[in-house]
Design a protein around this motif. Structure first.
Motif, PDB file in Angstrom:
ATOM      1  N   VAL A  56     -59.333  13.763   4.914  1.00  0.00           N
ATOM      2  CA  VAL A  56     -58.109  13.194   4.686  1.00  0.00           C
ATOM      3  C   VAL A  56     -57.625  12.754   3.382  1.00  0.00           C
ATOM      4  CG1 VAL A  56     -58.340  11.297   5.290  1.00  0.00           C
ATOM      5  CG2 VAL A  56     -56.486  11.976   5.834  1.00  0.00           C
ATOM      6  N   ASP A  57     -58.136  13.013   2.484  1.00  0.00           N
ATOM      7  CA  ASP A  57     -57.666  12.139   0.722  1.00  0.00           C
ATOM      8  C   ASP A  57     -57.609  13.992   0.102  1.00  0.00           C
ATOM      9  OD1 ASP A  57     -56.919   9.513   1.622  1.00  0.00           O
ATOM     10  OD2 ASP A  57     -58.602   8.605   0.852  1.00  0.00           O
ATOM     11  N   VAL A  58     -58.525  14.430   0.483  1.00  0.00           N
ATOM     12  CA  VAL A  58     -58.951  15.526  -0.671  1.00  0.00           C
ATOM     13  C   VAL A  58     -57.471  16.242  -0.039  1.00  0.00           C
ATOM     14  CG1 VAL A  58     -60.440  17.810  -1.173  1.00  0.00           C
ATOM     15  CG2 VAL A  58     -61.553  15.160  -0.820  1.00  0.00           C
ATOM     16  N   ASP A  59     -57.495  16.369   1.545  1.00  0.00           N
ATOM     17  CA  ASP A  59     -56.836  17.530   2.114  1.00  0.00           C
ATOM     18  C   ASP A  59     -54.898  17.537   1.717  1.00  0.00           C
ATOM     19  OD1 ASP A  59     -58.182  18.798   3.254  1.00  0.00           O
ATOM     20  OD2 ASP A  59     -58.074  18.084   4.954  1.00  0.00           O
ATOM     21  N   ARG A  60     -54.656  15.868   1.566  1.00  0.00           N
ATOM     22  CA  ARG A  60     -53.531  14.692   1.474  1.00  0.00           C
ATOM     23  C   ARG A  60     -53.002  16.044  -0.285  1.00  0.00           C
ATOM     24  NH1 ARG A  60     -53.750  10.604   0.635  1.00  0.00           N
ATOM     25  NH2 ARG A  60     -54.282   9.987   2.528  1.00  0.00           N
ATOM     26  N   GLY A  61     -54.244  15.462  -0.850  1.00  0.00           N
ATOM     27  CA  GLY A  61     -54.531  15.700  -2.850  1.00  0.00           C
ATOM     28  C   GLY A  61     -53.328  14.871  -3.475  1.00  0.00           C
ATOM     29  N   GLY A  62     -53.367  15.081  -4.670  1.00  0.00           N
ATOM     30  CA  GLY A  62     -52.798  13.629  -5.244  1.00  0.00           C
ATOM     31  C   GLY A  62     -53.829  12.101  -5.735  1.00  0.00           C
ATOM     32  N   THR A  63     -52.497  11.896  -5.895  1.00  0.00           N
ATOM     33  CA  THR A  63     -53.746  10.350  -6.228  1.00  0.00           C
ATOM     34  C   THR A  63     -54.004   9.890  -5.022  1.00  0.00           C
ATOM     35  OG1 THR A  63     -52.422   9.797  -8.722  1.00  0.00           O
ATOM     36  CG2 THR A  63     -53.176   8.093  -7.393  1.00  0.00           C
ATOM     37  N   THR A  64     -55.026   9.103  -4.705  1.00  0.00           N
ATOM     38  CA  THR A  64     -55.261   8.734  -3.522  1.00  0.00           C
ATOM     39  C   THR A  64     -55.205   7.171  -3.358  1.00  0.00           C
ATOM     40  OG1 THR A  64     -56.902  10.350  -3.065  1.00  0.00           O
ATOM     41  CG2 THR A  64     -57.091   8.317  -2.025  1.00  0.00           C
ATOM     42  N   PHE A  65     -54.151   6.633  -2.348  1.00  0.00           N
ATOM     43  CA  PHE A  65     -53.938   5.644  -2.328  1.00  0.00           C
ATOM     44  C   PHE A  65     -54.139   4.835  -1.044  1.00  0.00           C
ATOM     45  CE2 PHE A  65     -50.728   6.976  -5.478  1.00  0.00           C
ATOM     46  CZ  PHE A  65     -51.054   6.072  -6.464  1.00  0.00           C
ATOM     47  N   THR A  66     -55.287   3.919  -1.335  1.00  0.00           N
ATOM     48  CA  THR A  66     -55.394   3.530   0.222  1.00  0.00           C
ATOM     49  C   THR A  66     -54.625   3.257   1.341  1.00  0.00           C
ATOM     50  OG1 THR A  66     -57.422   1.897  -0.794  1.00  0.00           O
ATOM     51  CG2 THR A  66     -56.848   1.060   1.249  1.00  0.00           C
ATOM     52  N   ILE A  67     -53.862   2.752   0.993  1.00  0.00           N
ATOM     53  CA  ILE A  67     -52.156   2.929   1.722  1.00  0.00           C
ATOM     54  C   ILE A  67     -52.332   3.604   2.748  1.00  0.00           C
ATOM     55  CG2 ILE A  67     -50.537   3.022   0.252  1.00  0.00           C
ATOM     56  CD1 ILE A  67     -49.797   0.271   3.067  1.00  0.00           C
ATOM     57  N   ASP A  68     -52.289   5.121   2.356  1.00  0.00           N
ATOM     58  CA  ASP A  68     -51.585   6.240   2.520  1.00  0.00           C
ATOM     59  C   ASP A  68     -52.997   6.989   3.432  1.00  0.00           C
ATOM     60  OD1 ASP A  68     -49.123   6.450   0.946  1.00  0.00           O
ATOM     61  OD2 ASP A  68     -50.438   7.635  -0.793  1.00  0.00           O
ATOM     62  N   THR A  69     -54.220   6.144   3.294  1.00  0.00           N
ATOM     63  CA  THR A  69     -55.243   6.993   3.198  1.00  0.00           C
ATOM     64  C   THR A  69     -55.417   6.155   4.477  1.00  0.00           C
ATOM     65  OG1 THR A  69     -56.396   6.770   1.662  1.00  0.00           O
ATOM     66  CG2 THR A  69     -57.924   6.692   3.982  1.00  0.00           C
ATOM     67  N   LEU A  70     -55.367   4.607   5.043  1.00  0.00           N
ATOM     68  CA  LEU A  70     -54.927   4.217   6.506  1.00  0.00           C
ATOM     69  C   LEU A  70     -53.717   4.542   7.447  1.00  0.00           C
ATOM     70  CD1 LEU A  70     -56.823   0.497   5.167  1.00  0.00           C
ATOM     71  CD2 LEU A  70     -57.426   1.843   6.024  1.00  0.00           C
ATOM     72  N   ARG A  71     -52.953   4.675   6.920  1.00  0.00           N
ATOM     73  CA  ARG A  71     -51.807   4.705   8.184  1.00  0.00           C
ATOM     74  C   ARG A  71     -52.541   6.395   7.806  1.00  0.00           C
ATOM     75  NH1 ARG A  71     -46.999   3.313   3.503  1.00  0.00           N
ATOM     76  NH2 ARG A  71     -46.664   1.080   4.898  1.00  0.00           N
TER      77      ARG A  71
END
Length: 175
Positions: A56-71
């Motif tokens: 999920v994070d690698v696919d989204r790219g950019g800086t990984t923020f936990t809030i985005d991961t959890l959403r």
């Protein structure tokens, strides 16, 4: 090992291993490319049905923020109760995380003991799991590889072989 211990103690149905795209508190030149980190995570947990690697994070790219991961994970697994597992060293900076006040609404945070880090100083309401005291960090593994020192027993052998095969962390072609 930590994921195994937390899975056992909390009786979790599944543990998602989520490699980041780019960690906001670390030098972006340090980690290997996302595709390498995903592969190493898959090699590390291969054969253990409790674990699954999420991109999920690698696919989204950019800086990984936990809030985005959890959403994103909440959308991917509607109705699931999410637990976010992290070491006490990482959670010590919890108040610096983006939208940290919103994070407990999205997941239960599990603080895992790390040698040399006090659980009493943690800034939030975390569930605490005592894990066997291995002081191994990805930073240390990368440093050791860069210095030509062994990493055997610090990472699963298939991961060590992959790092060597792709010349990761030593300044070679795939860093």
């Amino acid at each position: 090992m930590v994921a195994s211990e937390v899975s056992s103690v909390l009786d979790l149905d599944r543990v998602l291993i989520v490699p980041t795209a780019a960690q906001p508190f670390k030098d972006p030149r340090g980690p290997a490319a996302g595709d390498h980190r995903v592969t190493m995570c898959r090699l590390a947990v291969a054969g253990d049905p409790r674990f699954e690697v999420s991109t999920v994070d690698v696919d989204r790219g950019g800086t990984t923020f936990t809030i985005d991961t959890l959403r994103d994970l909440s959308r991917e697994y509607p109705g699931a109760t999410l637990f976010f597992i992290a070491g006490a060293d990482a959670l010590a900076r919890f108040s610096d995380w983006r939208d940290s006040s919103l994070l407990p609404e999205l997941a239960t945070f599990v603080a895992v003991t790390r040698p040399g880090h006090s659980m009493a100083a943690l800034p939030g309401p975390f569930e605490v799991v005592e894990a066997p005291g291995l002081d191994v960090s990805s930073t240390d593994v990368r440093r050791r590889v860069g210095e030509g020192r062994p990493i055997r027993y610090l990472v699963p052998q298939p991961v060590a072989d992959y790092i060597d095969e792709h010349d990761l962390y030593s300044g070679g072609r795939d860093d």
